[in-house]
Design an enzyme around this catalytic site. Structure first.
Site, PDB file in Angstrom:
ATOM      1  CG  LEU A   1      45.556  46.809  34.110  1.00  0.00           C
ATOM      2  CD1 LEU A   1      46.403  47.606  35.104  1.00  0.00           C
ATOM      3  CD2 LEU A   1      44.210  46.449  34.719  1.00  0.00           C
ATOM      4  CE1 TYR A   2      49.017  40.825  28.471  1.00  0.00           C
ATOM      5  CE2 TYR A   2      49.634  42.305  26.679  1.00  0.00           C
ATOM      6  CZ  TYR A   2      49.718  41.076  27.306  1.00  0.00           C
ATOM      7  OH  TYR A   2      50.504  40.090  26.774  1.00  0.00           O
ATOM      8  CB  ALA A   3      51.067  47.707  28.236  1.00  0.00           C
TER       9      ALA A   3
ATOM     10  CB  THR B   1      50.128  43.550  34.337  1.00  0.00           C
ATOM     11  OG1 THR B   1      49.767  43.116  33.015  1.00  0.00           O
ATOM     12  CG2 THR B   1      48.931  44.204  35.013  1.00  0.00           C
ATOM     13  CE  LYS B   2      52.278  39.433  29.913  1.00  0.00           C
ATOM     14  NZ  LYS B   2      52.757  38.094  30.348  1.00  0.00           N
TER      15      LYS B   2
END
Length: 437
Positions: free
Chosen positions: A247-249, A251-252
């Site tokens: 999810l971090y990736a 969002t980026k």
């Protein structure tokens, strides 16, 4: 050649806490423009945006107390406060710039802020001091900044009235947007925080900047995580980024798409930087090199992950000084935004660069270096990498950043870890003696 080379000072970044010594084209997705034609990329983009909006709506409708807590800003405004803001933004050189640094009390943010201040630029910090990791470390970084004349305003990047007030007080020429919810694994525990900071927060920053007069040039932190499940290495800016593994990736990646939109519609000059595993003094305690050091010194066992077929996990570890120089170079080469009053007047600069070290090192080799530096043998548990969004290998191609920013990483892992260990032992103390944490 970048104008950074004429301003930089290799000794302008913090090394030890006691002695605050400071060590100091439009090619967004490569040369081609077909990426924006890709139906897969468009589907991914809209999926992330829609999901993000849904989550934000849910947060605001079902948890008003939590939303107010995130947006609350203790004590800002008033004559004395404005005086501190202006004083922090004073430029001391003829060619100095005035920069708002978000996430200024963070790892990269504090180093970049100090580098800019040391060379005579006006710098104002913004940080919400959240509790993702030890807040006392963030406060210690804030103390370093304060001693060098950098005021860090305590507030959230989603607090639009605060941001508007800052731009009313100071006509920033640049924004260095480093505030974000970091970490791959934490997204499985608190996904809402990633949407709040990395998507909603980025949009809030862009909204304020597009309405500012003059509009600032923006440099912001993306991530090497956007390369996701790519098997082609080294990773280049023209490679596909529509296979996020976390999810971090995601969002980026969404942030990069949003940046393209604001550049296209409003004429904002925007540069994205894909960082590769940043490490060094004053670093983040959630990073492996940091908690490995802590656990090895305390005699605790550490988990060393292996990928499929027992292949060692490897990272393109990049020393903080090299990253900070790349950030400053991006600011120095950023062209002015072309909009006014929220309206685009002409095409604006849009760029994306990898900032890495170009020399991946396996995690077992990282541990071996730490063992030698700490003079302690690690107790290792070799286990398979869990399905938590981490990828087994990263490797940066930085030829584009070298050509256009003058970016040249110079610190190998052995040298960088030696500096980190020296700082760690000075800051936390040796177990059994004096300790701060």
């Amino acid at each position: 050649m970048s104008s950074f080379s004429s301003h930089s000072n290799p000794d302008a970044f913090p090394s030890t806490p006691g002695k605050v010594k400071m060590e100091r084209s439009n090619i967004y997705f490569g040369r081609g423009s077909t990426r924006w034609q890709s139906s897969v990329a468009k589907l991914f983009f809209w999926t992330v945006v829609v999901v993000g909006l849904i989550v934000i709506f849910f947060m605001r409708s079902s948890s008003p107390v939590e939303t107010r807590r995130l947006l609350s800003t203790p004590h800002w405004g008033g004559h004395d406060w404005e005086k501190r803001v202006r004083y922090s933004c004073r430029v001391k050189t003829e060619k100095g710039i005035v920069v708002l640094v978000t996430g200024a009390a963070g790892f990269v943010g504090s180093h970049v802020s100090l580098a800019l201040k040391r060379r005579g630029d006006g710098v104002l910090g913004l940080d919400n001091f959240n509790d993702y990791y030890d807040q006392s470390l963030k406060r210690a970084r804030q103390g370093l900044l304060d001693k060098q004349g950098v005021f860090v305003v305590e507030g959230d990047i989603n607090d639009a009235p605060l941001l508007k007030k800052l731009f009313d007080v100071v006509p920033f020429t640049h924004v260095m947007h480093l505030a974000a919810q970091a970490g791959v694994r934490y997204a499985m525990q608190n996904p809402n925080s990633y949407v709040h900071s990395n998507i909603a927060g980025l949009v809030t920053i862009f909204e304020i900047c597009k309405s500012a007069n003059p509009q600032p040039a923006i440099v912001w932190a993306s991530s090497s995580s956007v390369y996701g499940l790519n098997s082609k290495v080294p990773f280049s800016e023209s490679d596909r980024t529509d296979q996020p593994a976390s999810l971090y990736a995601a969002t980026k990646k969404a942030g990069e798409e949003i940046a393209h939109t604001y550049n296209h519609i409003y004429g904002l000059s925007i540069t994205g930087l894909r960082f590769f595993t940043v490490y060094g003094p004053w670093g983040r305690p959630d990073m492996a090199y940091f908690f490995f050091t802590k656990d090895i010194l305390q005699g605790k066992s550490i988990d060393v992950y292996q990928g499929l077929n027992k292949v060692d996990v490897a990272r393109d570890f990049t020393y903080i000084d090299d990253i900070a120089k790349g950030c400053v170079a991006a600011l120095d080469t950023a062209k002015k935004s072309t909009g006014s009053g929220g309206k685009k007047k002409g095409p604006a600069q849009l760029r994306i660069y990898n900032l890495g070290n170009t020399s991946p090192v396996s995690v077992p080799d990282l541990v071996n270096i730490l063992e030698r530096l700490l003079k302690v043998k690690a107790k290792k548990n070799i286990i398979s990498m869990p399905s938590n969004g981490d990828v087994p290998f990263t490797h940066a191609n930085v030829s584009l950043a070298h050509t256009e920013l003058g970016y040249q990483p110079t610190t190998d892992l052995q040298t960088g870890l030696k500096k980190f260990v020296k700082w760690y032992l000075s800051y936390y103390g040796v177990p059994g003696r004096i300790s701060k944490g």
